[in-house]
Design an enzyme around this catalytic site. Structure first.
Site, PDB file in Angstrom:
ATOM      1  N   TRP A 148       0.929  -1.215   0.258  1.00 22.50           N
ATOM      2  CA  TRP A 148      -0.099  -0.007   0.039  1.00 22.50           C
ATOM      3  C   TRP A 148       0.600   1.471   0.017  1.00 22.50           C
ATOM      4  CZ3 TRP A 148      -4.603  -0.753   3.877  1.00 22.50           C
ATOM      5  CH2 TRP A 148      -5.030  -1.611   3.166  1.00 22.50           C
ATOM      6  N   LYS A 149       2.092   0.982   0.148  1.00 21.18           N
ATOM      7  CA  LYS A 149       3.097   1.889   0.358  1.00 21.18           C
ATOM      8  C   LYS A 149       2.327   2.701   1.209  1.00 21.18           C
ATOM      9  CE  LYS A 149       4.811   1.042  -4.031  1.00 21.18           C
ATOM     10  NZ  LYS A 149       5.555   1.451  -5.561  1.00 21.18           N
TER      11      LYS A 149
ATOM     12  N   HIS B  75      13.097  -2.424  -0.714  1.00 21.53           N
ATOM     13  CA  HIS B  75      11.864  -1.936  -1.670  1.00 21.53           C
ATOM     14  C   HIS B  75      13.119  -0.799  -2.886  1.00 21.53           C
ATOM     15  CE1 HIS B  75       9.107   0.279  -4.024  1.00 21.53           C
ATOM     16  NE2 HIS B  75       8.208  -0.904  -4.310  1.00 21.53           N
TER      17      HIS B  75
ATOM     18  N   GLU C 138      11.555  -6.811  -9.245  1.00 22.46           N
ATOM     19  CA  GLU C 138      11.056  -5.165  -9.452  1.00 22.46           C
ATOM     20  C   GLU C 138      11.918  -4.254 -10.416  1.00 22.46           C
ATOM     21  OE1 GLU C 138       7.501  -4.667  -7.179  1.00 22.46           O
ATOM     22  OE2 GLU C 138       9.164  -3.814  -5.641  1.00 22.46           O
TER      23      GLU C 138
ATOM     24  N   GLY D  65       1.994  -2.516  -6.381  1.00 21.31           N
ATOM     25  CA  GLY D  65       1.748  -1.752  -5.640  1.00 21.31           C
ATOM     26  C   GLY D  65       1.031  -0.819  -6.231  1.00 21.31           C
ATOM     27  N   GLY D  66       0.471  -0.043  -6.720  1.00 20.88           N
ATOM     28  CA  GLY D  66      -1.472   1.470  -6.906  1.00 20.88           C
ATOM     29  C   GLY D  66      -1.978  -0.081  -7.300  1.00 20.88           C
TER      30      GLY D  66
HETATM   31  P1  PGA Z   1       3.366  -0.150  -8.545  1.00 21.76           P
HETATM   32  O1  PGA Z   1       4.724  -0.945  -7.302  1.00 21.76           O
HETATM   33  O2  PGA Z   1       2.478  -1.943  -8.912  1.00 21.76           O
HETATM   34  O3  PGA Z   1       2.728   0.679  -8.412  1.00 21.76           O
HETATM   35  O4  PGA Z   1       4.037  -0.745  -9.686  1.00 21.76           O
HETATM   36  C1  PGA Z   1       5.060  -2.335  -7.180  1.00 21.76           C
HETATM   37  C2  PGA Z   1       5.445  -1.999  -6.560  1.00 21.76           C
HETATM   38  O5  PGA Z   1       6.325  -1.046  -6.144  1.00 21.76           O
HETATM   39  O6  PGA Z   1       5.772  -3.032  -5.616  1.00 21.76           O
END
Ligand code: PGA
Length: 274
Positions: A14-15, A97, A179, A247-248
Site C-alpha cells: 500500500w506504500k 524496496h 521489480e 503497488g498501485g
Molecule cells: P506498482 O508498484 O505496482 O505501483 O508499479 C509495485 C511496487 O513498488 O511494489
C-alpha cells in the site's frame, strides 16, 4: 522434469496510503473480493495501520506484512521501527524496496542485515531486487540483480550464526520480488519472458551461494512493477514466476479481485500437473 511445488503469492504494497481510520475497511473489502484458497495473500499497509488491518483481517486467511524493518535490532534510531516491534502485528516484511534504496539510501549490506532481523523476529521477508532503465538498456540487468543479491547475502551471512552455510533458516522463509525500477508506478511492465529470465538468474545466484538446488528451486520469485488485472497473465504464464508484488493496484478492490482470480487459475493449473 517437474519443478518443486511453490506457492502462488499475491502481495499488496500500500506504500504511503491509507490511515488507521480507513485501512481496516479496505483490508476487509480486499480480503472478501480475493477469497481464493489456492493463493497466498499478503497485505502490507503503512506501520500505523498494521493494527487496524490485523484486526480487520481476523478470521480471514490473509497475512499482514510490514513495508520495511530497520537493519539494527534496537537502538538510537529516531523514527525507525525494529523487526521485533512487529510481533503480533505482522508476519511478513518487504525489505529492500527500490523506493527505499532510492529515498532512504538503503544499501545491500543493510538489506542483508534486515533479512537477519526478519528471521530473528519470525517474519517472512520479501526481498526486492531490480535494475534501472539504463542498466536494462545496457544489458546489465542480470549483473545488477546478481550484485544486489550477493551484497545482501554477504552481510546476512556475516551477522548470522550459521554464517554462509545453508542452515541459516533463510532458505525456507525467503521470497524474492523482481521489480525493475523502470516498471514501478509507470504503467510499463517487463515482458514475461524477461522477468522469467531474471527469476532464473535469482535462483542460480542462490545455488552459487552453495544452497542446494532443491532449496533454491523452492524459493518463490514474484514479479512487481505496474501489475494490474490486465497485465498479471503475462507473468503467471511463466513457470519460473510465482505471483506478484502489487503497488498501485493493491488499493483497488476490483483490480485485486481480478489479479488474485487470475493467479488462482495458475495455482490450480500447476497443482493439477504436479
Ligand atoms: P506498482 O508498484 O505496482 O505501483 O508499479 C509495485 C511496487 O513498488 O511494489
Amino acid at each position: 522434469m517437474m519443478g518443486p511445488m511453490r506457492p502462488v503469492i499475491i502481495a499488496g504494497n500500500w506504500k504511503m496510503h491509507t490511515t488507521p481510520a480507513d485501512a481496516g475497511s479496505l483490508a476487509t473489502a480486499l480480503a472478501d473480493a480475493t477469497a481464493q484458497a489456492a493463493v497466498v495473500r499478503v497485505i502490507c499497509p503503512p506501520f500505523v495501520a498494521l493494527a487496524a488491518v490485523r484486526d480487520a483481517l481476523a478470521g480471514r486467511d490473509v497475512a499482514v506484512g510490514a513495508q520495511n524493518v530497520h537493519h539494527e535490532a534496537a537502538g538510537a534510531y529516531t523514527g525507525e521501527v525494529a523487526a521485533a516491534m512487529l510481533a503480533g502485528l505482522a508476519t511478513w516484511a518487504i525489505v529492500g524496496h527500490s523506493e527505499r534504496r532510492r529515498d532512504a539510501g538503503e544499501t545491500d549490506a543493510q538489506i542483508g542485515q534486515k533479512l537477519r532481523r526478519c528471521l530473528e523476529a519470525g517474519l517472512r521477508p520479501i526481498l526486492c531486487v531490480g535494475e534501472g532503465l539504463e542498466d536494462r538498456d545496457a544489458g546489465r540487468a542480470d549483473a545488477v540483480v546478481r550484485d544486489q543479491l550477493d551484497g545482501a547475502w554477504a552481510s546476512f551471512a556475516a551477522v548470522s550464526p550459521g554464517g554462509s552455510g545453508h542452515g541459516t533458516g533463510l532458505a525456507s522463509r525467503l521470497v524474492v520480488a523482481y521489480e525493475p525500477v523502470w516498471a514501478i508506478g509507470t504503467g510499463r511492465t517487463a515482458r514475461g519472458a524477461d522477468a522469467a529470465a531474471i527469476a532464473r538468474v535469482i535462483r542460480a545466484t542462490l545455488i552459487g551461494w552453495g544452497w542446494p538446488r532443491t532449496a533454491a528451486e523452492a524459493v518463490p520469485v514474484l514479479y512487481g512493477g505496474s501489475v494490474t488485472s490486465a497485465t498479471i497473465d503475462a507473468f503467471m504464464a511463466e513457470p519460473e514466476l510465482d505471483g506478484a508484488l502489487v503497488g498501485g493496484a493493491s488499493l483497488k478492490v476490483e483490480e485485486m479481485a481480478g489479479i488474485v482470480a487470475r493467479a488462482a487459475l495458475t495455482a490450480h493449473a500447476r497443482a493439477a500437473t504436479s
